[in-house]
Design a protein around this motif. Structure first.
Motif, PDB file in Angstrom:
ATOM      1  N   GLU B 114       0.729  -1.104   0.098  1.00  0.00           N
ATOM      2  CA  GLU B 114      -0.086  -0.153   0.018  1.00  0.00           C
ATOM      3  C   GLU B 114       0.795   1.155   0.080  1.00  0.00           C
ATOM      4  O   GLU B 114       0.658   2.373  -0.817  1.00  0.00           O
ATOM      5  CB  GLU B 114      -0.707   0.048   1.335  1.00  0.00           C
ATOM      6  CG  GLU B 114      -1.923   0.604   1.176  1.00  0.00           C
ATOM      7  CD  GLU B 114      -2.884   0.232   2.738  1.00  0.00           C
ATOM      8  OE1 GLU B 114      -3.001  -0.977   2.651  1.00  0.00           O
ATOM      9  OE2 GLU B 114      -3.279   1.223   3.152  1.00  0.00           O
ATOM     10  N   LEU B 118       1.871   4.328  -2.655  1.00  0.00           N
ATOM     11  CA  LEU B 118       1.638   5.555  -2.625  1.00  0.00           C
ATOM     12  C   LEU B 118       2.902   6.405  -2.927  1.00  0.00           C
ATOM     13  O   LEU B 118       3.017   7.609  -2.786  1.00  0.00           O
ATOM     14  CB  LEU B 118       1.113   5.927  -1.014  1.00  0.00           C
ATOM     15  CG  LEU B 118      -0.153   5.706  -0.679  1.00  0.00           C
ATOM     16  CD1 LEU B 118      -0.419   5.720   0.793  1.00  0.00           C
ATOM     17  CD2 LEU B 118      -0.983   6.724  -1.110  1.00  0.00           C
ATOM     18  N   ALA B 394      -2.462  -3.983  -3.210  1.00  0.00           N
ATOM     19  CA  ALA B 394      -2.514  -2.821  -1.954  1.00  0.00           C
ATOM     20  C   ALA B 394      -4.081  -2.775  -1.777  1.00  0.00           C
ATOM     21  O   ALA B 394      -4.363  -2.638  -0.820  1.00  0.00           O
ATOM     22  CB  ALA B 394      -2.263  -1.410  -2.349  1.00  0.00           C
ATOM     23  N   GLY B 395      -4.788  -2.987  -2.809  1.00  0.00           N
ATOM     24  CA  GLY B 395      -6.323  -2.673  -2.828  1.00  0.00           C
ATOM     25  C   GLY B 395      -6.886  -3.944  -1.934  1.00  0.00           C
ATOM     26  O   GLY B 395      -8.052  -3.566  -1.600  1.00  0.00           O
ATOM     27  N   GLY B 398      -7.414  -3.342   3.094  1.00  0.00           N
ATOM     28  CA  GLY B 398      -8.614  -3.028   3.919  1.00  0.00           C
ATOM     29  C   GLY B 398      -9.759  -3.771   3.709  1.00  0.00           C
ATOM     30  O   GLY B 398     -10.853  -3.836   4.278  1.00  0.00           O
ATOM     31  N   LYS B 399      -9.790  -4.389   2.461  1.00  0.00           N
ATOM     32  CA  LYS B 399     -11.148  -5.106   2.021  1.00  0.00           C
ATOM     33  C   LYS B 399     -11.351  -6.467   3.066  1.00  0.00           C
ATOM     34  O   LYS B 399     -12.140  -7.211   3.269  1.00  0.00           O
ATOM     35  CB  LYS B 399     -11.056  -5.987   0.755  1.00  0.00           C
ATOM     36  CG  LYS B 399     -11.275  -4.487  -0.315  1.00  0.00           C
ATOM     37  CD  LYS B 399     -12.422  -4.004  -0.283  1.00  0.00           C
ATOM     38  CE  LYS B 399     -12.251  -2.439  -1.069  1.00  0.00           C
ATOM     39  NZ  LYS B 399     -13.457  -1.716  -0.881  1.00  0.00           N
ATOM     40  N   SER B 402     -13.281  -5.053   5.923  1.00  0.00           N
ATOM     41  CA  SER B 402     -14.546  -4.403   5.719  1.00  0.00           C
ATOM     42  C   SER B 402     -15.433  -5.436   4.809  1.00  0.00           C
ATOM     43  O   SER B 402     -16.618  -5.239   4.983  1.00  0.00           O
ATOM     44  CB  SER B 402     -14.225  -3.026   4.797  1.00  0.00           C
ATOM     45  OG  SER B 402     -13.655  -3.299   3.597  1.00  0.00           O
ATOM     46  N   GLU B 403     -14.890  -6.081   4.007  1.00  0.00           N
ATOM     47  CA  GLU B 403     -15.849  -7.124   3.342  1.00  0.00           C
ATOM     48  C   GLU B 403     -15.733  -8.524   3.582  1.00  0.00           C
ATOM     49  O   GLU B 403     -16.604  -9.188   3.545  1.00  0.00           O
ATOM     50  CB  GLU B 403     -15.559  -6.680   1.675  1.00  0.00           C
ATOM     51  CG  GLU B 403     -15.890  -5.173   1.359  1.00  0.00           C
ATOM     52  CD  GLU B 403     -16.464  -4.888   0.261  1.00  0.00           C
ATOM     53  OE1 GLU B 403     -17.191  -5.626  -0.346  1.00  0.00           O
ATOM     54  OE2 GLU B 403     -15.899  -3.746  -0.496  1.00  0.00           O
ATOM     55  N   ASN B 432     -10.559  -5.317  -6.956  1.00  0.00           N
ATOM     56  CA  ASN B 432      -9.556  -4.496  -6.421  1.00  0.00           C
ATOM     57  C   ASN B 432      -8.409  -4.903  -6.506  1.00  0.00           C
ATOM     58  O   ASN B 432      -7.279  -4.748  -5.836  1.00  0.00           O
ATOM     59  CB  ASN B 432     -10.082  -4.634  -4.786  1.00  0.00           C
ATOM     60  CG  ASN B 432     -11.413  -3.647  -4.400  1.00  0.00           C
ATOM     61  OD1 ASN B 432     -11.117  -2.738  -4.697  1.00  0.00           O
ATOM     62  ND2 ASN B 432     -12.085  -4.364  -4.312  1.00  0.00           N
ATOM     63  N   VAL B 434      -5.544  -3.878  -7.599  1.00  0.00           N
ATOM     64  CA  VAL B 434      -5.007  -2.620  -7.949  1.00  0.00           C
ATOM     65  C   VAL B 434      -3.811  -2.349  -6.933  1.00  0.00           C
ATOM     66  O   VAL B 434      -3.966  -2.639  -5.865  1.00  0.00           O
ATOM     67  CB  VAL B 434      -5.830  -1.408  -7.850  1.00  0.00           C
ATOM     68  CG1 VAL B 434      -6.640  -1.339  -9.361  1.00  0.00           C
ATOM     69  CG2 VAL B 434      -6.703  -1.312  -6.745  1.00  0.00           C
TER      70      VAL B 434
END
Lengths: 311, 434
Positions: B114, B118, B394-395, B398-399, B402-403, B432, B434
Motif C-alpha cells: 500500500e 503511494l 494494495a487494494g 482494507g477489504k 471491511s468485506e 480490487n 490494484v
C-alpha cells in the motif's frame, strides 16, 4: 445685508440612515459568531459535499478524479447501506423509546422526597458520566459467553443450559447493544424530566386536587402537558444523537456479526478509516446529513408548536 | 463459570512471583541502562521515528533502544513517537497525504504494498545489499519485504502461524498428542476430544472477527490445495477452497468444537480464551507466546505446525514486523544509521525477545527462548510458510476487514453458504486488483 451670511449651509446627507447604521452594527456584532460557525460547521459540510463528488481513495491517489454522482449511485446499489439504514431504525427508536420510558419512571421516583434521594440521584447519573467506549467495553465483558457474568448468573440460576453468545448471534446482538444503550442513555431523560417536574408549580396540583382530580388525572392533565416542551426537545435531541453516534456499536461488535448491527454512521467510519475510501465515506456522510436535516426540520416544527403551547 | 485451571497453588504462585521478579530485575537492568549515565548527543540532527504500540512491554524496550542510540551518537538524535496500533495505519496515511510523514517508522509487512503504491517509501535495495547482515538474514524475510522487485524495509522480527495446544489436557483426556505430521482428521479428533461444554472447555478457539479472520481460514484452504491467485486470476472460489471452507465452518456449526462466540472473536478473544483455559487450541503467530507463558506457564502449552490437509499440503503465512524509511526524509543517512543500529545483534535480540516474534538471523533464533518448546511449532513451520497472498495487491488490505470478515461471519452464521461466501469474496478481490 449679507445674503450669504444669513443662509445656513446644508448639512451633507448621511450615507446611511440611523436605522441602517444600527442594523449594520448589529450584524457586525454577529459577525464573529457567524465566522466561527461558518468555519466550523458550514465549510466542513461544503467540503464533504465536494469530496463526495470525487473518487478519492487515499491509497490510490493516482485514481483521484471527478465522478459526479458516482458515489451516490454506488450507495443506492450497496446492500450493506440499505441494511444499515434498516438497522438504524431499530437501533435508534428501540434505544430512545425505552430510554424515555425508564428515564421517566426513574424521574417520577426521584421527584418524590425520601431519605437518601441525593445519593440515588448521583448514582443515577453514573451511566451518563462514563465514556461510551468504556460502557461498550463493560457490556462486552458482561455479555462474554464463556466467562462473562451474565451467562454465569443465568447458568448458576438454572435459567440457561448452554452458553448464549449474546453478541455473536445476529438475532440477539442488536437487542443486546440496545440494552447497553438504554442503560447509558436513561439518565439523560431522568435529569431532563426531573428538572421539568420540579419546575411545575405545586399550586396547580393543589388546584387540581381541590377540583377532584385523582392521581392519574393529575398526571394526564397536569404533569404530561407541562412536561411536553422538555419531552419533545429531549426526545428529538436524543434521537439525533443515537442515530449519529456509532461508538457503542463500534466497540461491542464492529457492526457484526455479518453486518447485523451495522448502522450508517459506523459504515461511514469503516469506509473512511479501514477502506480509506474518503469519497464514498463523504457521500455517506452527506446522506446522513440529509436524514438528520429531516429530523431537525421535524424538531423545529415540533418545538415551534411547543412554544405556542407554552406561550 | 468456575475453571479449575485458573486456580494456582500457593507454591506455584510464589514460584511464579519469584521468577517474574528475577526476569523483571534482569530486564529492567538492561532496559534502564541508558538512564544511568548522561546523554552524549550535542547539536545533532533530528530523526522522527514512529512506533506502534499494542502492549506496554514494547514501549519500554523501544524507548530504551532509542535512548541507547542517542547516547552513542553525536550527530543524530532520534525522537520516537508512540502511536496506538489501532490508529497507526490511518494516521500514517493521513500524514503522507498532508506531506508530513515521519523520517522512519515500524510497519507491518502487509502495509508495504500500500505504501509503496503511494510512492511514500524509500527503496532500500542498494543499501540492504551492501549491509553486513544481508547474507545472514533468512531469505524468507527478504521475500516478505520485496515489493515490485525492490526491498523497502529491514526485518525487525519475523514469525509465522502455528497451533497452540495444551499437552496437559491432551494427556488428561487420553488423546493422541499432535506431532508435526498430524492431519486434519487428527486435528478434528483432538478438537472433539478436548471439547467439554460441561467444563466450559472447547477444542479450538477460531477467529471470526478482525483483519486476520479471513487469512486464517485461507491458510486452512491451502491445505486442501486451494490458492488465492493462479496465473494472475483470483481462484479463491475453486472447489478445493469451497470444500475446505465447509470443513472449517463445520468446526463451529456442525461439530461445535469452538466457543459459541466465534463470529465476533478477534485476536484478544482467541488469546484470552486459551489463557483462561476455555479453549484448548488456537491458531496464531508467535506474538502471543510470551503472554501465554505469563498466563498459564511455559510448561502447560506447546505449539505445533498446521495439520496436513487432504491435498497433502499445509500452509501458514509469514508475518514480518519491519522498519522503513520514508522518501520524504531529509536525513536519510541518519535514518539508515538508526535503522541498522536497531538490527545489531543485541538490539535485535532484545526487541524480539520482548515482542515474542523470532529474530531474522539464525544465529539469534537459535538462542533461548527461541529454541525452547513454546516456539518449536513456529520454527518447524518456516519450511512450508509462504508470504500472505493477500499482500499481492494494495487494494486488498482494507477489504479483508471491511468485506471479507462480514462474508465469513455470514457463512459462520449460516446466512450464506461457503460457496456463496467465496464467490462474493472472489468478486471483491477481482474488483480490487490494484
Amino acid at each position: 445685508m449679507n445674503r450669504d451670511a444669513t443662509l445656513a449651509a446644508t448639512a451633507p446627507r448621511a450615507l446611511l440612515s440611523h436605522a441602517s447604521w444600527e442594523a449594520l452594527a448589529n450584524y457586525a456584532y454577529l459577525l464573529p459568531a457567524a465566522v466561527c460557525l461558518g468555519g466550523t460547521v458550514l465549510l466542513p459540510i461544503l467540503k464533504a459535499i465536494h469530496m463526495s463528488l470525487y473518487q478519492n481513495v487515499l491509497i490510490r491517489p493516482q485514481d483521484y478524479r471527478f465522478i459526479g454522482l458516482g458515489n451516490y449511485v454506488r450507495i443506492v446499489q450497496d446492500p450493506v447501506f440499505w441494511l444499515s439504514l434498516k438497522n438504524s431504525i431499530v437501533w435508534t427508536f428501540g434505544s430512545v423509546f425505552f430510554q424515555f420510558i425508564f428515564g421517566f419512571m426513574v424521574a417520577l421516583l426521584l421527584n418524590v422526597p425520601f431519605r437518601g434521594r441525593v445519593i440515588f440521584r448521583t448514582v443515577n447519573l453514573l451511566p451518563w458520566i462514563i465514556p461510551s467506549v468504556v460502557v461498550g467495553l463493560i457490556f462486552e465483558y458482561i455479555y462474554q459467553p464463556n466467562y462473562g457474568p451474565l451467562n454465569d448468573l443465568l447458568g448458576r440460576s438454572g435459567l440457561m443450559r448452554a452458553p448464549v453468545a449474546w453478541l455473536s448471534d445476529p438475532n440477539l446482538a442488536m437487542p443486546a447493544i440496545i440494552f447497553a444503550n438504554i442503560w447509558r442513555g436513561m439518565p439523560f431523560f431522568t435529569i431532563m424530566i426531573l428538572a421539568g417536574l420540579q419546575a411545575i408549580p405545586g399550586e396547580i396540583y393543589e388546584a387540581a386536587t381541590v377540583d377532584g382530580a385523582g392521581v392519574f388525572q393529575r398526571f394526564r392533565s397536569v404533569t404530561l402537558p407541562m412536561l411536553r416542551p422538555i419531552i419533545v426537545v429531549s426526545t428529538v435531541t436524543r434521537t439525533i444523537w443515537t442515530f449519529n453516534h456509532p461508538d457503542l456499536i463500534f466497540v461491542m461488535t464492529g457492526g457484526g456479526p455479518g453486518n447485523a448491527t451495522m448502522i450508517p454512521s459506523a459504515y461511514t467510519l469503516i469506509q473512511a478509516y479501514i477502506n480509506l475510501d474518503w469519497g464514498y465515506a463523504a457521500s455517506l456522510s452527506v446522506i446522513l446529513l440529509v436524514i438528520l436535516l429531516v429530523f431537525t426540520a421535524l424538531y423545529l416544527k415540533l418545538t415551534k408548536g411547543v412554544e405556542e403551547v407554552a406561550g | 463459570m468456575k475453571n479449575d485451571d485458573s486456580y494456582a497453588s500457593r507454591r506455584q504462585f510464589l514460584r511464579t512471583l519469584a521468577a517474574s521478579g528475577a526476569i523483571a530485575v534482569s530486564d529492567l537492568a538492561w532496559l534502564e541502562a541508558p538512564y544511568l549515565s548522561p546523554r552524549k548527543a550535542h547539536a545533532a540532527t533530528t530523526v522522527r521515528f514512529e512506533f506502534y504500540i499494542n502492549e506496554p512491554a514494547r514501549y519500554a524496550v523501544v524507548q530504551s533502544l532509542v535512548d541507547r542510540f542517542n547516547k552513542s551518537q553525536s550527530d543524530v538524535e532520534v525522537k520516537v513517537e508512540f502511536v496506538p496500533q489501532t490508529q497507526a495505519h490511518q494516521k500514517l496515511i493521513t500524514a503522507i497525504n498532508a506531506k508530513n510523514p515521519p523520517d522512519c517508522c515500524q510497519m507491518w509487512d502487509q502495509w508495504l504494498g500500500e505504501f509503496v503504491g503511494l510512492d511514500a517509501l524509500e527503496d532500500l535495495t542498494e543499501r540492504v545489499k551492501g549491509w553486513k547482515f544481508y547474507p545472514s538474514t533468512t531469505p524468507t524475510a527478504w521475500q516478505a519485504l520485496t515489493v515490485k522487485g525492490g526491498i523497502f524495509a529491514l526485518p525487525l522480527s519475523i514469525t509465522t502461524e502455528a497451533i497452540y495446544f495444551r499437552p496437559d489436557r491432551v494427556k488428561e483426556y487420553g488423546l493422541r498428542m499432535p506431532d508435526e505430521n498430524w492431519t486434519w482428521d487428527d486435528f478434528l479428533a483432538l478438537a472433539k476430544g478436548m471439547t467439554k461444554p460441561e467444563k466450559n472447555q472447547y477444542g479450538f478457539g477460531m477467529r471470526g472477527a478482525g483483519k486476520w479472520a479471513v487469512p486464517y481460514a485461507t491458510a486452512f484452504m491451502y491445505g486442501n490445495g486451494a490458492q488465492v491467485l493462479k496465473d494472475g486470476k483470483v481462484v479463491i472460489n475453486s472447489p478445493e477452497a469451497v470444500s475446505a471452507l465447509e470443513w472449517y465452518i463445520d468446526l463451529f456449526r456442525r461439530w461445535k468444537v469452538t466457543p459459541p462466540s466465534v463470529p465476533t472473536d478477534g485476536f484478544r478473544q482467541i488469546v484470552q480464551g486459551f489463557s483462561r483455559g476455555i479453549t484448548n487450541m488456537y491458531f496464531h503467530n508467535s506474538g502471543s507466546v510470551e503472554e501465554q507463558k505469563k498466563a498459564i506457564g511455559a510448561e502447560r502449552f506447546a505449539t505445533v505446525p498446521m495439520p496436513i490437509g487432504p491435498a497433502k499440503k499445509r500452509s501458514a503465512f509469514y508475518f514480518c514486523e519491519t522498519l522503513v524509511m520514508f522518501k520524504a526524509s531529509k536525513n536519510k543517512e541518519g535514518v539508515w544509521k538508526f535503522l541498522t543500529y536497531m538490527m545489531e545483534d543485541e538490539q535485535h535480540y532484545q526487541f524480539t525477545k520482548v515482542a515474542g516474534n523470532l529474530p531474522t538471523r539464525p544465529s539469534l533464533s537459535g538462542q533461548p527462548p527461541f529454541n525452547e518448546a513454546p516456539y518449536s511449532g513456529f520454527v518447524k513451520s518456516f519450511p512450508f510458510a509462504i508470504v500472505s497472498p493477500y499482500l499481492t495487491y494494495a487494494g486488498w488490505g482494507g477489504k479483508l476487514e471491511s468485506e471479507g470478515m462480514p462474508l465469513l461471519q455470514q457463512a459462520l452464521l449460516g446466512q450464506i453458504s461457503p460457496k456463496e461466501c467465496l464467490d462474493k469474496w472472489a468478486d471483491v478481490l477481482t474488483k480490487n486488483m490494484v
